[in-house]
Write a protein that holds these residues in place. Sequence first.
Motif, PDB file in Angstrom:
ATOM      1  N   GLY A  96       0.816  -1.209   0.000  1.00  0.00           N
ATOM      2  CA  GLY A  96       0.000   0.000   0.000  1.00  0.00           C
ATOM      3  C   GLY A  96       0.843   1.250   0.000  1.00  0.00           C
ATOM      4  N   LEU A  97       1.889   1.268   0.835  1.00  0.00           N
ATOM      5  CA  LEU A  97       2.792   2.417   0.830  1.00  0.00           C
ATOM      6  C   LEU A  97       3.564   2.485  -0.478  1.00  0.00           C
ATOM      7  N   GLY A  98       3.939   1.321  -0.994  1.00  0.00           N
ATOM      8  CA  GLY A  98       4.698   1.297  -2.239  1.00  0.00           C
ATOM      9  C   GLY A  98       3.929   1.883  -3.397  1.00  0.00           C
ATOM     10  N   LEU A 107       7.818   6.337   5.962  1.00  0.00           N
ATOM     11  CA  LEU A 107       6.625   5.927   6.683  1.00  0.00           C
ATOM     12  C   LEU A 107       6.595   6.514   8.087  1.00  0.00           C
ATOM     13  N   GLY A 108       7.749   6.558   8.758  1.00  0.00           N
ATOM     14  CA  GLY A 108       7.814   7.171  10.088  1.00  0.00           C
ATOM     15  C   GLY A 108       7.418   8.632  10.065  1.00  0.00           C
ATOM     16  N   LEU A 109       7.913   9.372   9.072  1.00  0.00           N
ATOM     17  CA  LEU A 109       7.549  10.788   8.956  1.00  0.00           C
ATOM     18  C   LEU A 109       6.091  10.952   8.556  1.00  0.00           C
ATOM     19  N   PHE A 110       5.595  10.063   7.699  1.00  0.00           N
ATOM     20  CA  PHE A 110       4.201  10.104   7.258  1.00  0.00           C
ATOM     21  C   PHE A 110       3.248   9.935   8.442  1.00  0.00           C
ATOM     22  N   VAL A 111       3.647   9.165   9.435  1.00  0.00           N
ATOM     23  CA  VAL A 111       2.825   8.955  10.631  1.00  0.00           C
ATOM     24  C   VAL A 111       2.967  10.126  11.599  1.00  0.00           C
ATOM     25  N   ALA A 112       4.189  10.623  11.779  1.00  0.00           N
ATOM     26  CA  ALA A 112       4.460  11.613  12.823  1.00  0.00           C
ATOM     27  C   ALA A 112       3.904  12.997  12.503  1.00  0.00           C
ATOM     28  N   GLY A 122      10.426   4.591  12.809  1.00  0.00           N
ATOM     29  CA  GLY A 122      10.874   4.550  11.417  1.00  0.00           C
ATOM     30  C   GLY A 122      12.387   4.458  11.308  1.00  0.00           C
ATOM     31  N   LEU A 123      13.098   5.126  12.222  1.00  0.00           N
ATOM     32  CA  LEU A 123      14.561   5.053  12.214  1.00  0.00           C
ATOM     33  C   LEU A 123      15.038   3.631  12.489  1.00  0.00           C
ATOM     34  N   LEU A 124      14.304   2.927  13.359  1.00  0.00           N
ATOM     35  CA  LEU A 124      14.645   1.529  13.606  1.00  0.00           C
ATOM     36  C   LEU A 124      14.567   0.726  12.312  1.00  0.00           C
ATOM     37  N   GLY A 125      13.506   0.946  11.537  1.00  0.00           N
ATOM     38  CA  GLY A 125      13.396   0.277  10.243  1.00  0.00           C
ATOM     39  C   GLY A 125      14.492   0.696   9.285  1.00  0.00           C
ATOM     40  N   VAL A 170       8.113  -3.496  11.928  1.00  0.00           N
ATOM     41  CA  VAL A 170       8.182  -2.045  12.133  1.00  0.00           C
ATOM     42  C   VAL A 170       7.130  -1.332  11.281  1.00  0.00           C
ATOM     43  N   ALA A 171       6.985  -1.769  10.031  1.00  0.00           N
ATOM     44  CA  ALA A 171       5.992  -1.157   9.147  1.00  0.00           C
ATOM     45  C   ALA A 171       4.582  -1.371   9.685  1.00  0.00           C
ATOM     46  N   ILE A 172       4.302  -2.563  10.200  1.00  0.00           N
ATOM     47  CA  ILE A 172       2.978  -2.845  10.765  1.00  0.00           C
ATOM     48  C   ILE A 172       2.709  -1.944  11.963  1.00  0.00           C
ATOM     49  N   VAL A 173       3.712  -1.786  12.835  1.00  0.00           N
ATOM     50  CA  VAL A 173       3.557  -0.917  14.006  1.00  0.00           C
ATOM     51  C   VAL A 173       3.268   0.515  13.579  1.00  0.00           C
ATOM     52  N   LEU A 174       3.963   0.992  12.555  1.00  0.00           N
ATOM     53  CA  LEU A 174       3.750   2.359  12.081  1.00  0.00           C
ATOM     54  C   LEU A 174       2.363   2.537  11.476  1.00  0.00           C
ATOM     55  N   PHE A 175       1.884   1.534  10.752  1.00  0.00           N
ATOM     56  CA  PHE A 175       0.530   1.618  10.197  1.00  0.00           C
ATOM     57  C   PHE A 175      -0.514   1.642  11.313  1.00  0.00           C
TER      58      PHE A 175
END
Length: 254
Positions: free
Chosen positions: A13-15, A212-217, A173-176, A48-53
């Motif tokens: 989805g992000l892709g 993705l991290g920035l997109f969430v934050a 996101g940095l962890l990812g 990590v991606a699942i957690v961010l979603f």
Amino acid sequence: MKGRNFGRIAMTGLGLVLVSSPAFAQAEGGGLNLIDMIQSMSGIAIAVAIVLFIMSFWSVGVAIERIYTYSQARKQSKLYAPQVAKHLKDGRLKEAIALSASKDYRYSHLAKVVLAGLQEYQFQQESGGTLQREDVLDTVRRSIQRATALTANDLKKGVNTLATIGSTAPFVGLLGTVVGVINAFTGIASTGSGGIGAVSAGIAEALVETALGLFVAIPAVWFYNFLTSRLEYFNVEMDNSSSELVDYFIKKTA
């Protein structure tokens, strides 16, 4: 296995959002393929991606619910204030209590605060008037203060979650990103070459996690600042209404 498949769907989805970017475009004759990149992601990166979603959906859900609640609170309070003021001016205490307890104003923060004061004053009057005037006013004042604190806490529900998500999502996101860079170096080690083909998948994974991290934050921080400003406005309104109600009882018992 189900979690891994869900993670692949989420990353797909992000892709789809990022696929128009040249960095993610598939070049003819062997460029970076988006599906292959997702399938090559490690379990940690997918987690990590699942957690961010989840954080994104949670923050948006909280923001929508709070914006609706605040909108209703402001709308209902504007309708409630002049009506209860008219009842109190005419000395119709029971009508004012009934109006404050009406379901039509269940979202109104002013109705909750005024109702607590009116009910406490009515209780003291119906109990036989055993307390002195100052004691009655102090009792009413404390009742209003408790109602104000409870109402403010109820209005604040969920807002701190937005602050937490906004401040922690970039680090998640940095962890990812770190995991993606590690995968890039792993690709170099496995192929024995530092060419683009060996590191492209890991670097792309790192960039996706960062984005993705920035997109969430960013939206979470915007929502938090907006809702906090509304909370401050509501607190001022409740303080003013509390003061006016206490002044009304002082004049009434004079």
